[in-house]
Design an enzyme around this catalytic site. Structure first.
Site, PDB file in Angstrom:
ATOM      1  N   LYS A 103     -30.979  57.119  46.149  1.00 39.07           N
ATOM      2  CA  LYS A 103     -30.392  56.776  44.861  1.00 39.07           C
ATOM      3  C   LYS A 103     -29.925  55.322  44.848  1.00 39.07           C
ATOM      4  O   LYS A 103     -29.334  54.841  45.827  1.00 39.07           O
ATOM      5  CB  LYS A 103     -29.230  57.725  44.574  1.00 39.07           C
ATOM      6  CG  LYS A 103     -28.593  57.586  43.191  1.00 39.07           C
ATOM      7  CD  LYS A 103     -27.495  58.634  43.035  1.00 39.07           C
ATOM      8  CE  LYS A 103     -26.771  58.554  41.708  1.00 39.07           C
ATOM      9  NZ  LYS A 103     -25.718  59.598  41.594  1.00 39.07           N
ATOM     10  N   SER A 184     -25.860  62.437  37.641  1.00 42.00           N
ATOM     11  CA  SER A 184     -26.383  61.089  37.580  1.00 42.00           C
ATOM     12  C   SER A 184     -27.560  60.847  38.528  1.00 42.00           C
ATOM     13  O   SER A 184     -28.273  59.863  38.390  1.00 42.00           O
ATOM     14  CB  SER A 184     -25.265  60.089  37.896  1.00 42.00           C
ATOM     15  OG  SER A 184     -24.821  60.227  39.242  1.00 42.00           O
ATOM     16  N   SER A 208     -23.258  65.689  39.905  1.00 41.07           N
ATOM     17  CA  SER A 208     -24.372  64.738  39.877  1.00 41.07           C
ATOM     18  C   SER A 208     -25.433  64.970  40.934  1.00 41.07           C
ATOM     19  O   SER A 208     -26.480  64.325  40.902  1.00 41.07           O
ATOM     20  CB  SER A 208     -23.847  63.305  39.987  1.00 41.07           C
ATOM     21  OG  SER A 208     -23.191  62.932  38.797  1.00 41.07           O
TER      22      SER A 208
END
Length: 524
Positions: A103, A184, A208
């Site tokens: 990420k 997210s 997330s």
């Protein structure tokens, strides 16, 4: 293709020109890829080339998922070094030669910036590995690239669109392309589901990891807070932030977690990590559910009949594997004020933690405080096109970590979610773990109106408490995946993974994405 990807167009050309041997089975798990390398049937370089081509074919063109912000220009060189080690008789472990996508709020050494999806961090090239990345490299993993995310990990606005960032654009759900990939860690979820890499890493403050894992039909694990380092990761909240694995199988998640876990002297929350961690894949058993008591909070399942039907079918699988299902009729009593306390903590810590991170950013990053980020967004048209930054504004108005109101909110939220929350529910009902639907199905993405999320959601209590939370695929509704959650007390990560693994082996509920444009497009 994003600006960052254009910088590495030559890499894509190199992949296209390659005359490498036949790629490995694209659906192979870590064990399969490791075995193929050990037998000489493939190499780390061939595996990397295969996934780089798949990113080019599916992420940059074809369905255009926008799950990957950038690939690392040295990915093939990493693979060659590991192939040379293997040839010399050195194998670092089960992740040797296995690519990982990370990420893009986690720092990785090299010329690729860590942006958190924001143009304000487009020059945030720290040229250092976060400790969890250093651990992965030490275990032989190959850092393949960075995944897209909800900008600033979805903390800028309450009316945001999950999976969108100014840097990476909108990530699409590979099962149904007009549906949301949740935030997210949207890019990590979509990339794992679409097989753009064998392994991906996300981060979670509240939901997330588990939400994008659930709606993309993969396994996601949020570990106990303090099991893995948070250093050199763009923060929201030091009370709740943690990184974790996002993979296609529980075993792969366990292998990845084993490599990531450990003490970081710079992160005091990890002081117990070396004592608590174990080989999480070593004791996974198909019969692990036998004799377990699992608590079901009936008042947290929601009213959607299709979700309830899928969940009841999952409970039947658990029963058949020897688990005892214990109904919890009233799981909401005693949680008054928890949401408000969490929100206060997040706003105060966002300002303090982000300011601390930005203060140490390279000089190329001009916005050095949250206040300056707010000003940058006002001046940059593409940042505020789809939604605002009212949460940033609110966080900026907060006092610091010494504020008595913050300290009271922190103590209250931890107590209510942990000792008086999950721990109480486990103790009073004499159960080992809690199980629940992870979240609802993916909603249609709507950049104008923002997320149209509807529950249920199992993320809040374990996120606030800092306790382990695993989601495992439990089927689909009209092609849209659903996950089942396994939640335990602090440091019970191994048992949570064991339960999820046993369910996964019995249910075989994960489905491959089909990249449908929409559900409606497939109707007669």
């Amino acid at each position: 293709m994003t600006q960052t990807k254009l910088l590495f167009a030559s890499l894509a050309a190199l992949v296209a020109a390659s005359a490498a041997a036949a790629p490995p089975n694209p659906d192979a798990d870590v064990a399969g890829l490791a075995e193929a390398q050990a037998k000489g049937a493939t190499s780390a370089e061939e595996i990397v080339r295969h996934y780089l081509k798949r990113i080019a074919d599916i992420d940059d063109s074809g369905p255009k998922l926008n799950a990957v912000i950038a690939t690392l220009p040295d990915a093939i060189e990493q693979a060659r070094r590991l192939d040379a080690e293997r040839k010399a008789g050195k194998v670092r472990g089960p992740l040797h030669g296995i690519p990982v996508l990370v990420k893009d709020n986690i720092e990785v050494a090299g010329p690729v910036p860590t942006t958190a999806g924001s143009l304000a961090l487009k020059d945030n090239v720290t040229n250092r590995d976060a400790p969890i990345i250093a651990r992965l490299r030490g275990a032989g993993a190959i850092i393949l690239g960075k995944t897209n995310l909800s900008e600033w990990a979805n903390i800028r606005s309450g009316s945001s669109t999950s999976g969108w960032s100014a840097t990476g654009g909108l990530t699409r759900n590979p099962h149904v392309l007009d549906r949301n990939s949740c935030g997210s860690s949207a890019g990590s979820g979509a990339a794992a589901a679409a097989r753009l890499a064998p392994l991906t890493i996300g981060t979670e403050t509240d939901g997330s990891i588990v939400c994008p894992s659930s709606v993309n039909g993969i396994v996601g694990f949020k570990p106990t807070l303090g099991l893995v380092s948070r250093s050199h990761i763009v923060p929201i909240s030091h009370s709740q932030d943690t990184a974790g694995p996002m993979t296609r199988t529980v075993r792969d998640a366990a292998l990845l977690l084993t490599a990531m876990a450990g003490r970081d002297p710079a992160d005091t929350a990890t002081s117990e990590a070396d004592r608590r961690k174990t080989d999480y894949a070593a004791h996974l058993r198909a019969d692990a559910l036998k004799g377990m008591r699992l608590g079901v909070a009936r008042d947290r399942i929601g009213d959607n009949p299709a979700i309830k039907a899928r969940f009841e079918a999952a409970l039947d699988v658990l029963r058949k594997q020897g688990a005892e299902i214990v109904d919890i009729a009233d799981s909401r009593k005693g949680f008054e004020g928890l949401g408000e306390a969490e929100f206060e903590v997040l706003m105060v810590e966002l300002k303090a933690d982000l300011n601390a991170y930005l203060a140490e950013a390279p000089s190329t990053v001009k916005a050095r405080t949250l206040e300056q980020i707010i000003a940058f967004n006002k001046a940059e048209p593409s940042e505020l096109r789809w939604f605002g930054q009212e949460l940033f504004d609110l966080a900026q108005s907060k006092n610091g970590l010494d504020d008595p109101a913050y300290k009271e909110a922190l103590a209250r939220s931890k107590r209510l979610a942990g000792p008086e929350g999950i721990d109480r529910l486990l103790r009073e009902n004499k159960v080992d773990l809690l199980v629940a639907p992870t979240t609802g199905v993916a909603w249609k993405t709507d950049l104008v109106n923002g997320d149209q999320y509807s529950g249920p959601s199992a993320s809040a209590l374990p996120a606030i408490a800092g306790y382990p939370h695993l989601t495992v695929p439990m089927g689909v509704i009209e092609g849209l995946p659903l996950g089942i959650s396994f939640i335990g007390t602090a440091w019970d990560d191994e048992r949570v993974l064991q339960a999820g693994y046993a369910y996964e082996q019995a249910s075989n509920a994960r489905v491959e994405p089909t990249f449908k444009p929409s559900i409606e497009a497939t109707l007669p």
